[in-house]
Scaffold this motif. Structure first.
Motif, mmCIF file in Angstrom:
data_model
loop_
_atom_site.group_PDB
_atom_site.id
_atom_site.type_symbol
_atom_site.label_atom_id
_atom_site.label_comp_id
_atom_site.label_asym_id
_atom_site.label_seq_id
_atom_site.Cartn_x
_atom_site.Cartn_y
_atom_site.Cartn_z
ATOM 1 N N UNK A 189 0.875 -1.445 -0.241
ATOM 2 C CA UNK A 189 -0.181 -0.331 -0.201
ATOM 3 C C UNK A 189 1.180 1.459 0.121
ATOM 4 N N UNK A 190 0.526 2.581 -0.364
ATOM 5 C CA UNK A 190 1.309 3.629 -0.909
ATOM 6 C C UNK A 190 1.093 4.037 1.091
ATOM 7 N N UNK A 191 2.585 4.830 1.338
ATOM 8 C CA UNK A 191 3.196 4.818 2.246
ATOM 9 C C UNK A 191 3.218 6.460 2.468
ATOM 10 N N UNK A 192 2.913 7.499 1.026
ATOM 11 C CA UNK A 192 2.980 9.061 1.373
ATOM 12 C C UNK A 192 1.777 9.713 0.392
ATOM 13 N N UNK A 216 1.441 -3.998 3.357
ATOM 14 C CA UNK A 216 2.768 -3.958 3.907
ATOM 15 C C UNK A 216 3.325 -2.528 3.166
ATOM 16 N N UNK A 217 3.640 -1.774 3.815
ATOM 17 C CA UNK A 217 4.489 0.057 3.920
ATOM 18 C C UNK A 217 5.615 -0.246 3.737
ATOM 19 N N UNK A 218 7.224 0.597 2.616
ATOM 20 C CA UNK A 218 7.396 -0.255 2.229
ATOM 21 C C UNK A 218 8.537 1.716 2.868
ATOM 22 N N UNK A 219 7.706 1.986 3.858
ATOM 23 C CA UNK A 219 8.451 3.532 4.358
ATOM 24 C C UNK A 219 7.229 4.078 5.242
ATOM 25 N N UNK A 220 7.955 5.383 6.372
ATOM 26 C CA UNK A 220 7.472 5.670 6.828
ATOM 27 C C UNK A 220 6.260 6.268 6.404
#
Length: 271
Positions: A54-57, A95-99
């Motif tokens: 999923x997008x995280x920004x 799943x998120x690949x970053x903050x």
């Protein structure tokens, strides 16, 4: 109580207090939270092994008057929206690949009460796939940190052919995810500002720091509420890390490993 706690209860009404004042034509925080969750669901992609990315920004695009209201709310609203995104991702198994980051942008196309939420994926080394707006973001985009030199083994003094040194890569294994530690300093915590996000209510917002110097790791407790533990012993200040050491923060356990380095690894990237 958070500004958007009512969202998690499924209430379809504006937040009470200062954030609820104004005409119905103005954008309310609860509307942004709902749109953000829908954007996450719409853009989620199923990957291999049953993982859903999923997008995280997120960029919230507002009219001039609504942008000024968002400016007056400041980072408090951005933090609440980040928490909403994190809870929603956890509840859906994303799943998120970053903050998680939330920012606001003023646009001339929108009228008062109209807004859009756009999203993309930004890996935790700070290299976004698209340019990011700056205000009022949770944190500024981070430049990639230089990789630390791999430790080198001394050549044996005895005669015979010298074998090339084996480069070792420090990593953390957390709940089946592997994070490469390529930066000189890696922070772990519940805040979206941490390099590695640990979604655990027993973990402080900035709980633990791992420092790397020429491949040697050191665990540093950042004044956490519940403490940090190395192989069952509480860390008072800092402790050196060795291959196979087990770190515990809150209810989360992680293993520090030194593995043969592979090309193309990224700081804090899950593998």
């Amino acid at each position: 109580m958070g500004l958007l706690d009512n969202v998690e209860r499924g209430l379809e009404k504006a937040v009470r207090g200062a954030f609820a004042r104004g005409s119905k034509s103005q954008v309310q925080p609860v509307e942004i939270a709902s749109r953000l969750r829908r954007e996450m669901d719409d853009k989620a992609m199923t990957m291999a092994a049953g993982r859903t990315l999923a997008p995280n920004v997120y960029d919230v695009r507002l009219s001039g008057p609504d942008f000024e209201r968002a400016r007056s709310w400041g980072t408090a609203l951005a933090e609440e929206l980040c928490d909403v995104a994190i809870r929603h991702a956890r509840s859906q198994g994303y799943t998120l690949q970053g903050p998680v980051k939330v920012s606001f942008t003023q646009t001339v196309e929108n009228k008062s009460g109209e807004f859009q939420v756009l999203s993309n994926t930004e890996k935790s080394n700070g290299q976004a796939q698209q340019a990011q707006p700056a205000y009022p973001a949770m944190q500024p985009p981070r430049a990639p940190r230089p990789a630390q030199p791999a430790p080198r083994s001394a050549a044996p003094e005895s005669a015979g052919p010298v074998r090339p040194a084996v480069a070792l890569q420090p990593v953390l294994d957390i709940d089946g995810q592997r994070y490469s530690l390529n930066a000189s300093s890696i922070t772990l915590g519940r805040s979206s500002e941490a390099d590695i996000l640990v979604d655990d209510t027993g973990v402080s917002r900035k709980h633990l720091e791992i420092r790397l110097d020429d491949g040697q790791g050191t665990a540093v407790d950042l004044g956490s509420t519940n403490g940090s533990f190395l192989n069952g012993s509480r860390i008072n200040g800092s402790l050196a890390l060795r291959d196979g050491d087990v770190l515990t923060i809150g209810r989360t356990k992680m293993t520090f490993r030194l593995l043969p380095a592979k090309t193309g690894s990224r700081p804090g990237s899950g593998r």
